[in-house]
Write an enzyme that holds these catalytic residues in place. Sequence first.
Site, PDB file in Angstrom:
ATOM      1  N   HIS A  52     -12.847  -0.497   5.457  1.00 39.99           N
ATOM      2  CA  HIS A  52     -12.681   0.790   4.769  1.00 39.99           C
ATOM      3  C   HIS A  52     -12.867   0.570   3.276  1.00 39.99           C
ATOM      4  CE1 HIS A  52      -8.809  -0.758   3.530  1.00 39.99           C
ATOM      5  NE2 HIS A  52      -8.455  -0.936   4.786  1.00 39.99           N
TER       6      HIS A  52
HETATM    7  P1  TYD Z   1      -4.524  -0.737   6.868  1.00 36.36           P
HETATM    8  O1  TYD Z   1      -4.629  -0.547   5.403  1.00 36.36           O
HETATM    9  O2  TYD Z   1      -5.425   0.125   7.724  1.00 36.36           O
HETATM   10  O3  TYD Z   1      -4.754  -2.271   7.247  1.00 36.36           O
HETATM   11  P2  TYD Z   1      -6.085  -3.128   7.141  1.00 36.36           P
HETATM   12  O4  TYD Z   1      -6.930  -2.516   6.086  1.00 36.36           O
HETATM   13  O5  TYD Z   1      -5.651  -4.505   6.791  1.00 36.36           O
HETATM   14  O6  TYD Z   1      -6.734  -3.136   8.471  1.00 36.36           O
HETATM   15  O7  TYD Z   1      -3.004  -0.521   7.289  1.00 36.36           O
HETATM   16  C1  TYD Z   1      -2.533  -0.765   8.605  1.00 36.36           C
HETATM   17  C2  TYD Z   1      -1.306   0.114   8.827  1.00 36.36           C
HETATM   18  O8  TYD Z   1      -0.266  -0.213   7.914  1.00 36.36           O
HETATM   19  C3  TYD Z   1      -1.591   1.588   8.665  1.00 36.36           C
HETATM   20  O9  TYD Z   1      -0.902   2.288   9.689  1.00 36.36           O
HETATM   21  C4  TYD Z   1      -0.990   1.946   7.338  1.00 36.36           C
HETATM   22  C5  TYD Z   1       0.124   0.933   7.163  1.00 36.36           C
HETATM   23  N1  TYD Z   1       0.293   0.545   5.735  1.00 36.36           N
HETATM   24  C6  TYD Z   1       1.404   0.988   5.043  1.00 36.36           C
HETATM   25  O10 TYD Z   1       2.269   1.710   5.573  1.00 36.36           O
HETATM   26  N2  TYD Z   1       1.543   0.620   3.731  1.00 36.36           N
HETATM   27  C7  TYD Z   1       0.623  -0.143   3.104  1.00 36.36           C
HETATM   28  O11 TYD Z   1       0.792  -0.459   1.900  1.00 36.36           O
HETATM   29  C8  TYD Z   1      -0.537  -0.585   3.833  1.00 36.36           C
HETATM   30  C9  TYD Z   1      -1.587  -1.430   3.178  1.00 36.36           C
HETATM   31  C10 TYD Z   1      -0.655  -0.211   5.144  1.00 36.36           C
END
Ligand code: TYD
Length: 133
Positions: A52
Amino acid sequence: MKFNEAEIVQLPKNFDRRGNLSVIEEIKNIPFKIERTYWIYDVPGGEVRGGHAYRQNQEFIVALSGSFEVLLDDGKARKIFPLNRSYYGLYIPQGVWRQMQNFSTNSVALILASTKFDSSDYIYDYEYFKAYV
Ligand code: TYD
């Protein structure tokens, strides 16, 4: 070309026979104030994280333990940045597609972020991202 702004930064390191120490100070070692810190760990073999872009959030990623790669894509070209030392970090400006991959066993990714968590800051659709940039 956003890649011009993305860079691997060598952090201060204190090598010591008792164990090594590295440090990050906001503004001094990274170009933003830290609003949030999170870490990614226990990644099963072959898994990919990220995939993303953020509209506003800037990040700084450190492989605290083990190794992994960060693939960046600015909508025109892709580049892979390997992280495998605790005293290197990757600065990623806003508006860059990023994916984390090839995690080694027991690796830990520390991520410093310039904004609080905001799900509306995410761009998950790659075609939308290309049009956006
Ligand atoms: P995501 O940013 O999609 O992870 P990655 O990019 O590493 O695959 O986040 C995964 C999950 O964690 C999503 O449900 C949102 C949650 N999250 C938070 O609640 N706070 C945060 O600061 C982050 C980065 C993610």
